[in-house]
Design an enzyme around this catalytic site. Structure first.
Site, mmCIF file in Angstrom:
data_model
loop_
_atom_site.group_PDB
_atom_site.id
_atom_site.type_symbol
_atom_site.label_atom_id
_atom_site.label_comp_id
_atom_site.label_asym_id
_atom_site.label_seq_id
_atom_site.Cartn_x
_atom_site.Cartn_y
_atom_site.Cartn_z
ATOM 1 N N ARG A 25 10.162 60.601 30.736
ATOM 2 C CA ARG A 25 9.057 59.724 31.111
ATOM 3 C C ARG A 25 7.998 59.693 30.015
ATOM 4 N NH1 ARG A 25 8.649 59.943 37.616
ATOM 5 N NH2 ARG A 25 10.798 60.505 38.001
ATOM 6 N N SER A 141 12.443 66.609 59.999
ATOM 7 C CA SER A 141 11.895 65.876 58.850
ATOM 8 C C SER A 141 12.835 64.754 58.420
ATOM 9 C CB SER A 141 11.673 66.856 57.693
ATOM 10 O OG SER A 141 11.262 66.194 56.518
ATOM 11 N N SER A 193 7.602 54.615 50.170
ATOM 12 C CA SER A 193 7.030 53.920 49.028
ATOM 13 C C SER A 193 8.028 53.412 48.006
ATOM 14 C CB SER A 193 6.027 54.834 48.314
ATOM 15 O OG SER A 193 6.670 55.994 47.820
ATOM 16 N N HIS A 221 0.846 55.271 52.167
ATOM 17 C CA HIS A 221 1.053 53.936 51.604
ATOM 18 C C HIS A 221 0.742 52.826 52.608
ATOM 19 C CE1 HIS A 221 2.793 55.144 47.735
ATOM 20 N NE2 HIS A 221 3.248 56.178 48.402
ATOM 21 N N THR A 249 -4.419 59.110 52.254
ATOM 22 C CA THR A 249 -4.950 59.331 50.914
ATOM 23 C C THR A 249 -6.135 58.419 50.664
ATOM 24 O OG1 THR A 249 -4.421 59.383 48.553
ATOM 25 C CG2 THR A 249 -3.432 57.623 49.836
ATOM 26 N N LYS A 252 -5.122 55.488 46.918
ATOM 27 C CA LYS A 252 -4.304 54.276 46.795
ATOM 28 C C LYS A 252 -5.117 53.072 47.255
ATOM 29 C CE LYS A 252 0.135 56.628 46.735
ATOM 30 N NZ LYS A 252 -0.382 57.981 46.435
ATOM 31 N N THR A 282 -11.769 73.942 45.038
ATOM 32 C CA THR A 282 -13.067 73.282 44.933
ATOM 33 C C THR A 282 -12.998 71.901 45.570
ATOM 34 O OG1 THR A 282 -13.618 74.472 42.910
ATOM 35 C CG2 THR A 282 -14.791 72.405 43.302
ATOM 36 N N THR A 367 12.707 60.707 41.504
ATOM 37 C CA THR A 367 11.903 59.941 42.451
ATOM 38 C C THR A 367 12.804 59.154 43.399
ATOM 39 O OG1 THR A 367 10.197 59.761 40.749
ATOM 40 C CG2 THR A 367 10.003 58.295 42.640
#
Length: 411
Positions: A25, A141, A193, A221, A249, A252, A282, A367
């Protein structure tokens, strides 16, 4: 004493293998243009610069460029400075965090929400903690769940079973065979996704109720993108209140950074109290929290941008189909185009960038499974018809030039 291990050679060998498989990549050096999304400047390896159109951003709605968001971030920096000051348990809880968690809980119709530094950390921390709190937990799952969910389930050390993707019959077989007295959790996503398909949330909830399981839904997503206020596919389908834990999230559709969970107050509080990924990290800076809060509030009031977004995705799918390009079937805003070979996938991606000013990253293993390599387009409300004209023409030309099959995506 001589060292017997050649450490450098081991790392070099690992890299050589990735190169040999055609899946090494290379990150494009991009600088986005504020107020001119999706345009960006690409800096080549030799220092030369070219303007490009970004076609693969997960900033799905361009909220990272919305003045409402950026102004809120500037104001927070002027008011509170840069960093948060530490972990939430020590000195890192600010009023910005508290307000944002309330906003997210409201978005999903839940009693509470909890911020994490990323969606990955949210999934890993929450799922691992559930396994520790619920002694004897069995997790079910989906086989295509994100790596962060898999990591959390594994780190929890509990019994786990993987069901075939979106296969509720297989899920029920596994649930029926499990100890009826054991606590159970079904972990799945709303929008997957890479393929752009959607799970049957209502059907999964029905099975969970039948077999006494909790539900954990990753809406990464989908948040901001679906539902009248952007609560996700669960909101769109009218079942949001029946999902036990929703994970999302801020990086996105909301255009900033961070992750979160939302659910029952005691569940969220237990995860807050036990999750190492939350306790020892943090907290996100005040500016990020302020920008995310502004984005969530704005998107709750602007469903028209979601409507425009869906239209743009549907139009690009149609344009690819009309050109005879192997666009894969997708029920969502994600537009994958099948290539099926890592070398050709990267070749097309490189040529689009270098010759046509189109930036779209190749999606290769791990992926996606080997043999299903693809280009993954994510058109936004700001991709114009003219941009699509140029993209489709370039793709049509390169598909022949690079000898990529135009077979149907399902073949």
């Amino acid at each position: 004493m001589d060292v017997a291990v050649d450490y450098k050679a081991a790392f070099r060998s690992a890299l050589d293998q990735v190169h040999a498989e055609g899946r090494y990549r290379v990150f494009a050096d991009l600088k986005r243009h504020r107020g001119d999304f999706p345009r960006a400047t690409w800096t080549r390896g030799d220092g030369a610069q070219n303007d490009v159109i970004v076609w693969c951003s997960n900033d799905y709605l361009g909220q990272g460029q919305n003045p409402v968001v950026t102004d809120a971030m500037h104001a927070a920096i002027e008011e509170a400075g840069s960093g948060s000051g530490g972990t939430r348990n020590i000195s890192g809880t600010t009023h910005y965090h508290v307000e944002l968690e309330a906003e997210l809980a409201d978005l999903h119709g839940k009693a509470a929400a909890l911020l994490f530094t990323s969606g990955f950390v949210a999934n890993e921390g929450a799922l691992a903690t559930l396994a520790k709190v619920l002694k004897g937990l069995i997790v079910f799952s989906d086989e295509l769940n994100h790596a962060s969910m898999i990591a959390g389930i594994r780190n929890g050390g509990c019994e786990r079973h993987v069901f075939r993707h979106n296969d509720l019959q297989h899920l029920e077989e596994l649930l029926a065979a499990a100890d009826p007295r054991a606590p159970k959790l079904i972990a799945f996503e709303s929008v997957y996704s890479m393929d752009g398909d959607v799970s049957d949330i209502a059907g999964t909830i029905a099975l969970a109720k039948k077999y006494g399981a909790m539900t954990y839904l990753d809406e990464v997503h989908a948040v901001g993108l679906y539902g009248e206020r952007g609560g996700g596919v669960a909101e769109r389908d009218g079942v949001m209140g029946e999902v036990d834990i929703i994970e999302g999230t801020l990086g996105k559709a909301f255009g900033v950074m961070g992750g979160y969970i939302a659910g029952d107050a005691d569940v969220v509080d237990a995860i807050r109290s036990y999750a190492s990924g939350f306790i020892f990290t943090t907290s996100i800076p005040p500016a990020l929290a302020a920008g995310a809060m502004a984005s969530v509030r704005w998107l709750k009031q602007h469903n028209e941008i979601r409507i425009r977004h869906q239209e743009r995705a549907a139009t690009l799918k149609r344009r690819f189909q009309e050109a005879g390009l192997p666009v894969m079937e997708s029920d969502t805003h994600i537009v994958p185009v099948f290539v099926g070979d890592p070398v050709r996938c990267k070749m097309v991606s490189d040529m689009l960038l270098e010759e046509h000013g189109v930036y779209v990253q190749p999606i290769n293993y791990p992926t996606v499974p080997r043999g299903t390599e693809r280009l993954r387009f994510t058109p936004t409300p700001f991709h114009t018809d003219e941009m699509m004209d140029k993209l489709v023409a370039a793709m049509d030309n390169l598909w022949s030039q690079c000898n990529v099959a135009r077979r149907p995506a399902a073949a």
